[in-house]
Structure formats: structure tokens, C-alpha cells
Design a protein around this motif. Structure first.
Motif, PDB file in Angstrom:
ATOM      1  N   ASP B 107       1.207  -1.304   0.169  1.00 35.57           N
ATOM      2  CA  ASP B 107      -0.219   0.271   0.354  1.00 35.57           C
ATOM      3  C   ASP B 107       0.825   1.347   0.241  1.00 35.57           C
ATOM      4  O   ASP B 107       0.647   2.123  -0.916  1.00 35.57           O
ATOM      5  CB  ASP B 107      -0.869   0.115   1.495  1.00 35.57           C
ATOM      6  N   VAL B 108       1.553   0.939   0.769  1.00 37.15           N
ATOM      7  CA  VAL B 108       2.546   1.941   0.986  1.00 37.15           C
ATOM      8  C   VAL B 108       3.589   2.886  -0.535  1.00 37.15           C
ATOM      9  O   VAL B 108       3.808   3.933  -0.482  1.00 37.15           O
ATOM     10  CB  VAL B 108       3.361   2.381   2.369  1.00 37.15           C
ATOM     11  N   VAL B 109       3.897   1.390  -0.819  1.00 37.25           N
ATOM     12  CA  VAL B 109       4.653   1.615  -2.311  1.00 37.25           C
ATOM     13  C   VAL B 109       4.023   2.497  -3.212  1.00 37.25           C
ATOM     14  O   VAL B 109       4.706   2.881  -4.475  1.00 37.25           O
ATOM     15  CB  VAL B 109       5.615   0.939  -2.201  1.00 37.25           C
ATOM     16  N   LEU B 185      -5.103 -10.339  -1.314  1.00 38.43           N
ATOM     17  CA  LEU B 185      -4.956  -9.244  -0.999  1.00 38.43           C
ATOM     18  C   LEU B 185      -4.497  -7.988  -1.614  1.00 38.43           C
ATOM     19  O   LEU B 185      -4.675  -6.842  -1.990  1.00 38.43           O
ATOM     20  CB  LEU B 185      -3.438 -10.238   0.209  1.00 38.43           C
ATOM     21  N   PRO B 186      -3.904  -8.360  -2.227  1.00 38.78           N
ATOM     22  CA  PRO B 186      -3.613  -7.524  -3.385  1.00 38.78           C
ATOM     23  C   PRO B 186      -4.980  -6.417  -3.754  1.00 38.78           C
ATOM     24  O   PRO B 186      -5.029  -4.883  -4.203  1.00 38.78           O
ATOM     25  CB  PRO B 186      -3.240  -8.449  -5.022  1.00 38.78           C
ATOM     26  N   ALA B 187      -5.818  -7.168  -4.171  1.00 39.23           N
ATOM     27  CA  ALA B 187      -7.049  -6.829  -4.644  1.00 39.23           C
ATOM     28  C   ALA B 187      -8.089  -5.810  -3.146  1.00 39.23           C
ATOM     29  O   ALA B 187      -8.375  -5.089  -3.973  1.00 39.23           O
ATOM     30  CB  ALA B 187      -8.713  -7.964  -4.156  1.00 39.23           C
ATOM     31  N   VAL B 189      -5.583  -4.223  -1.858  1.00 40.16           N
ATOM     32  CA  VAL B 189      -4.441  -2.797  -1.776  1.00 40.16           C
ATOM     33  C   VAL B 189      -5.444  -1.333  -2.391  1.00 40.16           C
ATOM     34  O   VAL B 189      -5.010  -0.951  -2.591  1.00 40.16           O
ATOM     35  CB  VAL B 189      -2.814  -3.590  -1.728  1.00 40.16           C
ATOM     36  N   ALA B 190      -5.656  -2.503  -3.539  1.00 37.24           N
ATOM     37  CA  ALA B 190      -5.865  -1.522  -5.026  1.00 37.24           C
ATOM     38  C   ALA B 190      -7.098  -0.749  -4.707  1.00 37.24           C
ATOM     39  O   ALA B 190      -7.322   0.293  -4.712  1.00 37.24           O
ATOM     40  CB  ALA B 190      -6.335  -2.716  -6.399  1.00 37.24           C
ATOM     41  N   VAL B 191      -8.112  -1.093  -3.324  1.00 37.34           N
ATOM     42  CA  VAL B 191      -9.236  -0.164  -2.867  1.00 37.34           C
ATOM     43  C   VAL B 191      -8.173   0.723  -2.392  1.00 37.34           C
ATOM     44  O   VAL B 191      -8.289   1.844  -2.806  1.00 37.34           O
ATOM     45  CB  VAL B 191     -10.191  -1.051  -2.256  1.00 37.34           C
ATOM     46  N   SER B 192      -7.282   0.486  -1.405  1.00 38.68           N
ATOM     47  CA  SER B 192      -6.596   1.613  -0.872  1.00 38.68           C
ATOM     48  C   SER B 192      -6.071   2.306  -1.128  1.00 38.68           C
ATOM     49  O   SER B 192      -5.390   3.685  -1.410  1.00 38.68           O
ATOM     50  CB  SER B 192      -5.797   1.269   0.353  1.00 38.68           C
ATOM     51  N   VAL B 193      -5.024   2.135  -2.699  1.00 38.11           N
ATOM     52  CA  VAL B 193      -4.729   2.784  -3.592  1.00 38.11           C
ATOM     53  C   VAL B 193      -5.189   3.604  -4.031  1.00 38.11           C
ATOM     54  O   VAL B 193      -5.052   4.958  -4.179  1.00 38.11           O
ATOM     55  CB  VAL B 193      -4.110   1.655  -4.175  1.00 38.11           C
ATOM     56  N   PRO B 268      -9.727 -15.686   2.279  1.00 37.54           N
ATOM     57  CA  PRO B 268      -9.438 -16.790   2.329  1.00 37.54           C
ATOM     58  C   PRO B 268      -8.406 -17.858   3.184  1.00 37.54           C
ATOM     59  O   PRO B 268      -6.704 -17.455   2.543  1.00 37.54           O
ATOM     60  CB  PRO B 268      -9.488 -17.443   0.420  1.00 37.54           C
ATOM     61  N   LEU B 269      -8.717 -19.063   4.104  1.00 40.50           N
ATOM     62  CA  LEU B 269      -7.097 -19.454   4.786  1.00 40.50           C
ATOM     63  C   LEU B 269      -6.765 -17.942   5.383  1.00 40.50           C
ATOM     64  O   LEU B 269      -5.185 -18.155   5.437  1.00 40.50           O
ATOM     65  CB  LEU B 269      -6.377 -19.962   3.610  1.00 40.50           C
ATOM     66  N   GLN B 270      -7.540 -17.180   6.105  1.00 36.58           N
ATOM     67  CA  GLN B 270      -6.775 -16.013   7.018  1.00 36.58           C
ATOM     68  C   GLN B 270      -5.549 -15.276   5.629  1.00 36.58           C
ATOM     69  O   GLN B 270      -4.793 -14.836   6.555  1.00 36.58           O
ATOM     70  CB  GLN B 270      -5.335 -17.132   7.863  1.00 36.58           C
ATOM     71  N   ALA B 271      -5.734 -15.716   4.696  1.00 41.86           N
ATOM     72  CA  ALA B 271      -4.987 -14.709   3.889  1.00 41.86           C
ATOM     73  C   ALA B 271      -5.020 -13.148   3.816  1.00 41.86           C
ATOM     74  O   ALA B 271      -3.572 -12.369   3.248  1.00 41.86           O
ATOM     75  CB  ALA B 271      -4.777 -15.184   2.280  1.00 41.86           C
ATOM     76  N   THR B 272      -5.940 -12.793   4.936  1.00 38.34           N
ATOM     77  CA  THR B 272      -6.348 -10.784   4.515  1.00 38.34           C
ATOM     78  C   THR B 272      -6.611 -10.649   6.233  1.00 38.34           C
ATOM     79  O   THR B 272      -6.908  -9.948   6.169  1.00 38.34           O
ATOM     80  CB  THR B 272      -7.650 -10.833   3.879  1.00 38.34           C
ATOM     81  N   ASN B 273      -5.942 -11.789   7.718  1.00 39.76           N
ATOM     82  CA  ASN B 273      -6.587 -11.560   8.494  1.00 39.76           C
ATOM     83  C   ASN B 273      -5.755 -10.754   9.564  1.00 39.76           C
ATOM     84  O   ASN B 273      -4.528 -10.618  10.090  1.00 39.76           O
ATOM     85  CB  ASN B 273      -6.884 -12.930   8.622  1.00 39.76           C
ATOM     86  N   ALA B 274      -5.769  -9.300   8.866  1.00 43.10           N
ATOM     87  CA  ALA B 274      -4.986  -8.477   8.966  1.00 43.10           C
ATOM     88  C   ALA B 274      -5.262  -7.994  10.698  1.00 43.10           C
ATOM     89  O   ALA B 274      -6.028  -8.389  11.539  1.00 43.10           O
ATOM     90  CB  ALA B 274      -4.520  -7.167   8.705  1.00 43.10           C
ATOM     91  N   ILE B 275      -3.672  -7.390  11.528  1.00 45.12           N
ATOM     92  CA  ILE B 275      -3.859  -7.174  12.915  1.00 45.12           C
ATOM     93  C   ILE B 275      -5.086  -7.044  13.562  1.00 45.12           C
ATOM     94  O   ILE B 275      -6.206  -7.168  14.174  1.00 45.12           O
ATOM     95  CB  ILE B 275      -2.814  -6.784  13.213  1.00 45.12           C
TER      96      ILE B 275
END
Lengths: 285, 322
Positions: B107-109, B185-187, B189-193, B268-275
Motif C-alpha cells: 500500500d505504501v509503496v 490481498l492485492p485486491a 490493496v488496490a482499493v486503498s491505493v 481465504p485461509l487467513q490470507a487477509t487476516n490483518a491485525i
């Protein structure tokens, strides 16, 4: 010589129009999701599923909007969001105005330390406070009321900081004159300083309104019945409440979303210049 | 200053003192105290609100993180560092930190790089058209994340979404963007970007406009190319703004929650289970309040360290320039 300068001018102009074209394309690209939201809200379920998507609705189905009102208590959610946002703006502005007055123009013991405590609040994220505040609200029986939606957001460190900056830049002579005339502190604050710092106050109010209107985490936790839900939570619920294939109802979700962003787009368009200057002025604290 | 009134305001002081209910024999010293107290009273509402809704909850959270509290049961037993020990032994913590860091770095980059490129393109003075374009690009920053997430969920829809229509037209297999562990996850990030680039652009532009023109004029005389002007003037002089954006974007991306709640629910499978999403589910669906508070503290310490780094580095820069 002259020819070459004209050629240079021409080249410059060509480059500029290329730059502008690129700019237009990029602007359109960034705008596209909003456009897609808007036109999807007018499509029928069948049109949403076409193999080659249409870039313009075949016909405008305003009934999607009526449907959004039918499936969720949309009017209630809208009113709740409005009451919450306006409530937060009024409370936050008044508390921030008073505090900014004290920190910018007042003299009292421990002023610097206390102001540091105000600023330190900026780095504490919402997640740190939500469990204890939730428990507090529950003990007060404030859960699922406007109290829980509005009161915990009463003090904004950012707002106090911004207004203090604005007040500090104002000359003391007018205040001194008012004091000689026997004006009290409330008169000085609301009759003299407030009108002088009006652009900052208005911008702060607008930014607070937008962020309250868009807030999700807090209202999600603090409310639990349809009667008190706000739009952001309501729209998320609308999707969850649709059993089975959510793709069947995206046209209605889109209609509900369009209505929810209209106030923000209006406010943003009118206030954009002020928002940009306030935002860039407050980056280096 | 306000309170340093000279002798001519003495009658006024007396009048005010009477109003305040103080006997007329009050000495000037006492009066000063009252005036100070009145000044202080204006800060009191803000201080009370901060104490009740910020500082007390903060301390309370620290305490809760050392208990075994479960919100559904009234027992609250002090268990020392148990929650922290269990969290650090839990594989899920490292998974969640990894996901959060991955999301944050992407996201930052992306936000900053694209924001800087946009700033270079759209920094045109005195053009109504460019001002309008900048406004449009900036607007998504103020659109609710819930709604942005809804629109993108529709665009990403596996069966009917626009993105897969385009992939199909280009002859590829449709992708289940939000349910595939490698694309979810990239999907997000795209929204945030999408929401963030306009904001970054605006700040970069304001930074660029603060660079004195003489630098560029001197460089032009030396025959510096457009790129080297960017590389040796714009970029270094923008660094305070860049640092500010890196840290603020980093901190807000670490707290990603809304888009996950709408689009993936941590899967899916905790792939986006951010803190923060994990904190939320731990506190409000598993009701492990103590454990969730310990996790909050871990997050808070990370954010605190980042903020201190920003503070120290920006102090240094100011020092150099001064």
C-alpha cells in the motif's frame, strides 16, 4: 532565429497537449469506479449479468432506489447518520473552540504539559480504546443510542491543534479592547475570535462531518438494532442480509451506495479549496 | 499578553472580581489566580473528554491485557503476561503480522509512487482544467471505505464482475479475486491505493510548490536535464513530505479493517487476516477480551515506535536546514 523560436513554441504546445491528454485519461481512469457505481445503480439484474457489460444503462431503473428503501430502513439509517454527524460536529467544534482559546490565548499553570497531553492523543488509535469505551457505554446503558455514537468522539486533538494555530495567528489587540469594554471570555471567543477564524472553523466542521459520515468501526460496535444503525453499517448489512447469491442484488446495493455518497460529493465539491489548504497546512506539526 | 494588565485596568479587575463573587478586598495576587482558573476552565471540557474517552480507556486496556477476561463472563482474573506469552507462541500472530506488513508495504509503496507520478503530471499552475482534474483525483479519499469496498467487490465479482469480463475478453480464465489466497490481498490493496493516491498527490504538489524556483533556474543554467532536476532537486527537497506520507500511510494501513470486513472477512485461509481485523473478531465474536487487548497493545507499541522515528527524523531535518 525567429523560426526556430516559433518551432520551439510549437513543440512546447504539442508537449503540453499530450500531457493534458494523458491527464484526462488518468483522471477518467481514477473516476471510473465512481462512474461504474453510478451506472450500475440504474441497471436491471439481467443487464448486470450481460456477457459484454454495457457502459451506459439500457434504460434508467429508478426502481432500484425504491427497492433499497424497501429492503432496509434506508430513511431511518440516513437520518441516524445525519444526526450522528451533525451532533459530532457541534460537540467537537465547541469543545475544540474552547480548548483552543485556552491554549492559544489563556494563561494557566501547566499549559504546555496539558497541551502536550492533547497532542499525544493523536497517536492513540481507535482500537486501543474501543473495548473499555464499549464497556463504559454498556454500563451507562448508552449502547444503541445517539449518546454512544456522539459523545465518545467529543474531543478531537486534531481540531484543537488546528484551531489553536488559527487563534495564535490572530492579533491580541482586539481581544484587549473587548476586555476593556467588559466583554467576558465567551463573548471574546464566540463574537470576536470565531468570526476571525471562520475559514478554519468551517473547514474543520466539514472535515469532521465527512469523517463522521463515513465512520464504520465505531458505529458498528456501538449499535445493535436497525433503529440505530448508520448508513455505512446499514449498507454492509444490506449485503449480508441478502441470502445466497449476492451478485443478484448488486444493482440495489449500488443504488443505496449512490444515495449515501451524494452528501459527501456535494460537500467536497463546494469545500474542496478549503479542504486542500487546511490539509496541507497541518502536515508538519 | 492578556493578563498583564497595567494599572489603568484596575477598576475593570475589581468589577470582574465582583462578578466572579469575590469580595472587593481580594488582593491582586488572588485575582490573578482566579483569572488563570477561568482561563483553565475553557480547557477543562476537552481535558475531561480526553481523560474519560482516551486516557482512562488506554490505561484500562493495558490492565485488561493482563487479565483472562471474557466479555460474556463476569470473572476478571489477573493472569500476568499470560496473554502475551500465548500470543507470541501462537502461529496466527506471525501470520497476521506477515499479512499486515505485506499489505502495508504494498500500500505504501504503490500509493506514494503513483501519488508522486500524479503530482509531477498534474502540478500545473493557473489552469482551471488541471485544478478540476486534481479535485476529481482527490475525491475518492473522502468516499467512505465501505462504499469503495462495495464497488470493488462488484468489480471483482467472480461471475459477473467487470474485471473478469475483461480478463475473459483478453482470453484468460476468470479469477476468483477475493477468494483466491494469492489475489485477495492485492485486491484489497488496490482499493486503498485508489482512495489514497489523490491525497498523496495533493501533498506532493504542495511540497513541490514550496521548493524555491531559484534551484531550478540554477540547474537550467547548468544545463541539467529534466530527469536530473527531478533526481537532484525535487526528490531530495520533497523528502520531509515523503517521510510524513510514508509514516502516516504506514500507520493507517497497519490499521486496515473496513475493506477486510466488507470484502474478505479475513479469508481465504487467513490470507487477509490483518491485525485489527483479528483484534475485532477476537473481541467481538470469540469474546476473548483480555487476549484481544494484549494484541491491541502489540499494535500500539509498533505504531508508537513508528511515530517516534518520524518525530526524531523530522527534528533532525529541520535542524540541518536551520
Amino acid at each position: 532565429m525567429r523560426d526556430s523560436r516559433m518551432a520551439g513554441e510549437k513543440q512546447h504546445r504539442l508537449r503540453f497537449s499530450l500531457r493534458t491528454s494523458l491527464g484526462v485519461v488518468i483522471t477518467a481512469l481514477i473516476c471510473f469506479p465512481i462512474y461504474w457505481l453510478l451506472i450500475s445503480s440504474f441497471k436491471t439484474q439481467a443487464e448486470m449479468r450481460l456477457a459484454v457489460p454495457t457502459l451506459w444503462p439500457q434504460s434508467f431503473h429508478w426502481s432500484n432506489y425504491a427497492e433499497a428503501f424497501r429492503i432496509i430502513p434506508y430513511a431511518r439509517f440516513f437520518t441516524n447518520t445525519l444526526v450522528m454527524s451533525v451532533g459530532i460536529v457541534i460537540l467537537q467544534l465547541n469543545i475544540a473552540l474552547m480548548a483552543a482559546f485556552a491554549f492559544a490565548k489563556g494563561r494557566f499553570w501547566g499549559k504546555e504539559v496539558l497541551f502536550f497531553l492533547v497532542l499525544a492523543a493523536l497517536i492513540v488509535p481507535d482500537q486501543v480504546t474501543f473495548v473499555p469505551v464499549y464497556v463504559m457505554m454498556s454500563k451507562l446503558h448508552w449502547l444503541d443510542t445517539f449518546w454512544a455514537l456522539i459523545v465518545p468522539s467529543g474531543a478531537s486533538a486534531y481540531g484543537i491543534f488546528l484551531l489553536r494555530q488559527a487563534f495564535k495567528s490572530l492579533n491580541n489587540d482586539v481581544l484587549e479592547a473587548a476586555r476593556v469594554d467588559g466583554a467576558g471570555r465567551f463573548t471574546m471567543l464566540y463574537r470576536i475570535l470565531l468570526p476571525m477564524a471562520k475559514p478554519t472553523v468551517v473547514t474543520l466542521g466539514v472535515l469532521t462531518f465527512i469523517s463522521s459520515w463515513n465512520s464504520y468501526f465505531w458505529p458498528l460496535i456501538m449499535t445493535n438494532t436497525n433503529n440505530m444503525r448508520v448508513l455505512s453499517v446499514g449498507i454492509a448489512m444490506l449485503r449480508d442480509s441478502i441470502a445466497g447469491d449476492e451478485a443478484m442484488y448488486f444493482h440495489i446495493i449500488m443504488a443505496a451506495s449512490v444515495m449515501a455518497i451524494i452528501p459527501i460529493v456535494l460537500v467536497f465539491t463546494v469545500m474542496q479549496k478549503h479542504i486542500v489548504s487546511a490539509m496541507t497546512n497541518s502536515t508538519f506539526k | 499578553m492578556m493578563m498583564n494588565s497595567n494599572s489603568q485596568s484596575a477598576p475593570l479587575l475589581k468589577e470582574a472580581a465582583v462578578k466572579a463573587g469575590v469580595s472587593s478586598t481580594t488582593t491582586r495576587k488572588h485575582f490573578g489566580l482566579i483569572e488563570k482558573a477561568k482561563d483553565f476552565m475553557f480547557a477543562v471540557p476537552a481535558l475531561i473528554f480526553l481523560a474519560v474517552f482516551l486516557y482512562y480507556p488506554l490505561l484500562n486496556s493495558v490492565y485488561i491485557s493482563f487479565t483472562n477476561w471474557n466479555m460474556t463472563k463476569p470473572v476478571k482474573k489477573f493472569v500476568g503476561a499470560d496473554n502475551y506469552v500465548k500470543l507470541f507462541k501462537n502461529e496466527d500472530l506471525y501470520q497476521s503480522l506477515k499479512v499486515t506488513l505485506h499489505y502495508t508495504l504494498l500500500d505504501v509503496v504503490l500509493t506514494l509512487t503513483i501519488g508522486l507520478l500524479l503530482a509531477l503530471l498534474f502540478n500545473v499552475f493557473r489552469s482551471k482544467m488541471y485544478a478540476v482534474m486534481r479535485g476529481i483525483i482527490f475525491m475518492p479519499h473522502y468516499i467512505s471505505m465501505v462504499i469503495a469496498a462495495m464497488v470493488f467487490t462488484w468489480i471483482y465479482n467472480g461471475q459477473y464482475g467487470l474485471l473478469n469480463r475483461v480478463t475473459e475478453l483478453m482470453g484468460f480464465e476468470p479469477i476468483q479475486w477475493l477468494t483466491n489466497p494469492s489475489t485477495a490481498l492485492p485486491a484489497l490493496v488496490a482499493v486503498s491505493v485508489w482512495k489514497g493516491v489523490g491525497f498523496a498527490m495533493m501533498l506532493f504538489i504542495s511540497g513541490m510548490r514550496g521548493i524555491p524556483n531559484e534551484y531550478y533556474e540554477a540547474a537550467a543554467i547548468d544545463g541539467a536535464s529534466g530527469f536530473s532536476r527531478f533526481r537532484y532537486i525535487t526528490l531530495p527537497l520533497l523528502s520531509p513530505m515523503t517521510l510524513f506520507l510514508v509514516i502516516t500511510t504506514f500507520i493507517s494501513s497497519m490499521q486496515v479493517f473496513q475493506s477486510i470486513d466488507i470484502m474478505t472477512n479475513g479469508g481465504p485461509l487467513q490470507a487477509t487476516n490483518a491485525i485489527v481485523y483479528w483484534i475485532y473478531t477476537m473481541a467481538f465474536t470469540e469474546f476473548k477480551t483480555g487476549r484481544a487487548s494484549a494484541l491491541v497493545m502489540i499494535l500500539f507499541v509498533i505504531i508508537l515506535v513508528l511515530t517516534i522515528i518520524q518525530w526524531v527524523v523530522s527534528r533532525k531535518q529541520v535542524h540541518y536546514e536551520g
